[in-house]
Write a protein that holds these residues in place. Structure first.
Motif, PDB file in Angstrom:
ATOM      1  N   ALA A  80      28.571 -17.512  22.348  1.00  0.00           N
ATOM      2  CA  ALA A  80      26.890 -17.807  22.424  1.00  0.00           C
ATOM      3  C   ALA A  80      26.645 -17.545  23.360  1.00  0.00           C
ATOM      4  O   ALA A  80      25.338 -16.722  23.562  1.00  0.00           O
ATOM      5  N   TYR A  81      26.549 -18.178  24.410  1.00  0.00           N
ATOM      6  CA  TYR A  81      25.789 -18.901  25.567  1.00  0.00           C
ATOM      7  C   TYR A  81      25.848 -17.470  26.236  1.00  0.00           C
ATOM      8  O   TYR A  81      24.713 -17.150  26.716  1.00  0.00           O
ATOM      9  N   VAL A  82      27.274 -17.393  26.423  1.00  0.00           N
ATOM     10  CA  VAL A  82      27.304 -16.038  26.934  1.00  0.00           C
ATOM     11  C   VAL A  82      26.444 -14.941  26.277  1.00  0.00           C
ATOM     12  O   VAL A  82      25.991 -14.016  27.642  1.00  0.00           O
ATOM     13  N   ARG A  83      26.487 -14.121  25.402  1.00  0.00           N
ATOM     14  CA  ARG A  83      26.430 -13.332  24.583  1.00  0.00           C
ATOM     15  C   ARG A  83      24.625 -13.273  24.505  1.00  0.00           C
ATOM     16  O   ARG A  83      24.168 -11.964  24.941  1.00  0.00           O
ATOM     17  N   GLU A  84      23.602 -14.770  24.602  1.00  0.00           N
ATOM     18  CA  GLU A  84      22.693 -14.656  24.615  1.00  0.00           C
ATOM     19  C   GLU A  84      22.045 -14.298  26.659  1.00  0.00           C
ATOM     20  O   GLU A  84      20.886 -13.895  26.786  1.00  0.00           O
ATOM     21  N   GLN A  85      22.545 -15.251  27.501  1.00  0.00           N
ATOM     22  CA  GLN A  85      22.329 -15.212  28.695  1.00  0.00           C
ATOM     23  C   GLN A  85      22.306 -12.643  28.781  1.00  0.00           C
ATOM     24  O   GLN A  85      21.484 -12.482  29.897  1.00  0.00           O
ATOM     25  N   GLN A  86      23.761 -12.255  28.478  1.00  0.00           N
ATOM     26  CA  GLN A  86      23.555 -11.269  28.754  1.00  0.00           C
ATOM     27  C   GLN A  86      22.847 -10.539  28.113  1.00  0.00           C
ATOM     28  O   GLN A  86      22.230  -9.393  28.454  1.00  0.00           O
ATOM     29  N   ASN A  87      22.148 -11.008  26.636  1.00  0.00           N
ATOM     30  CA  ASN A  87      20.630 -10.170  26.214  1.00  0.00           C
ATOM     31  C   ASN A  87      19.675 -10.481  26.891  1.00  0.00           C
ATOM     32  O   ASN A  87      18.794  -9.118  27.160  1.00  0.00           O
ATOM     33  N   ASP A  88      19.597 -11.636  27.887  1.00  0.00           N
ATOM     34  CA  ASP A  88      18.204 -11.416  28.314  1.00  0.00           C
ATOM     35  C   ASP A  88      18.108 -10.730  29.406  1.00  0.00           C
ATOM     36  O   ASP A  88      17.303 -10.414  30.307  1.00  0.00           O
ATOM     37  N   SER A  89      19.386 -10.863  30.183  1.00  0.00           N
ATOM     38  CA  SER A  89      19.403  -9.130  31.347  1.00  0.00           C
ATOM     39  C   SER A  89      19.098  -8.171  31.641  1.00  0.00           C
ATOM     40  O   SER A  89      18.821  -7.882  31.915  1.00  0.00           O
ATOM     41  N   ARG A  90      19.880  -8.004  29.765  1.00  0.00           N
ATOM     42  CA  ARG A  90      19.419  -6.611  29.418  1.00  0.00           C
ATOM     43  C   ARG A  90      18.147  -5.972  29.258  1.00  0.00           C
ATOM     44  O   ARG A  90      17.526  -5.392  29.286  1.00  0.00           O
TER      45      ARG A  90
END
Length: 97
Positions: free
Chosen positions: A4-14
């Motif tokens: 979930a943390y990795v997905r949140e970082q990806q979302n923030d990046s996008r």
């Protein structure tokens, strides 16, 4: 939890990438609007100068007919107007040079 943390970082990046693209698009839109507005001013100026040209041609025609009538007072008035225009033009150009 790590996933979930990795997905949140990806979302923030996008989201950050999308935000920069939206900002660039906004800048292009503002530039297009400014260009269109200045084009409208140019078109308006063309209309003003066109009507001024028509007015000057009409006045020149009337002055020519007045001079052709042979009236000495009219010819002297025409000469005075021409001299005044030349002197006024010379005086105005003196301020810019």
């Amino acid at each position: 939890m790590s996933d979930a943390y990795v997905r949140e970082q990806q979302n923030d990046s996008r989201l950050s990438e999308l935000s920069s693209k939206v900002s660039a698009l906004r800048g292009v839109t503002v530039d297009i609007y400014d260009n269109a507005r200045s084009q409208d001013v140019i078109d308006s100026s063309n209309e003003v100068f066109s009507s001024l040209s028509t007015s000057i041609k009409g006045s020149a025609g009337r002055l020519g007919r007045m001079a052709q009538s042979g009236n000495k007072v009219a010819v002297l008035k025409l000469a005075g107007i021409l001299v005044a225009v030349v002197v006024l033009g010379w005086w105005i150009l003196g301020f810019f040079w």
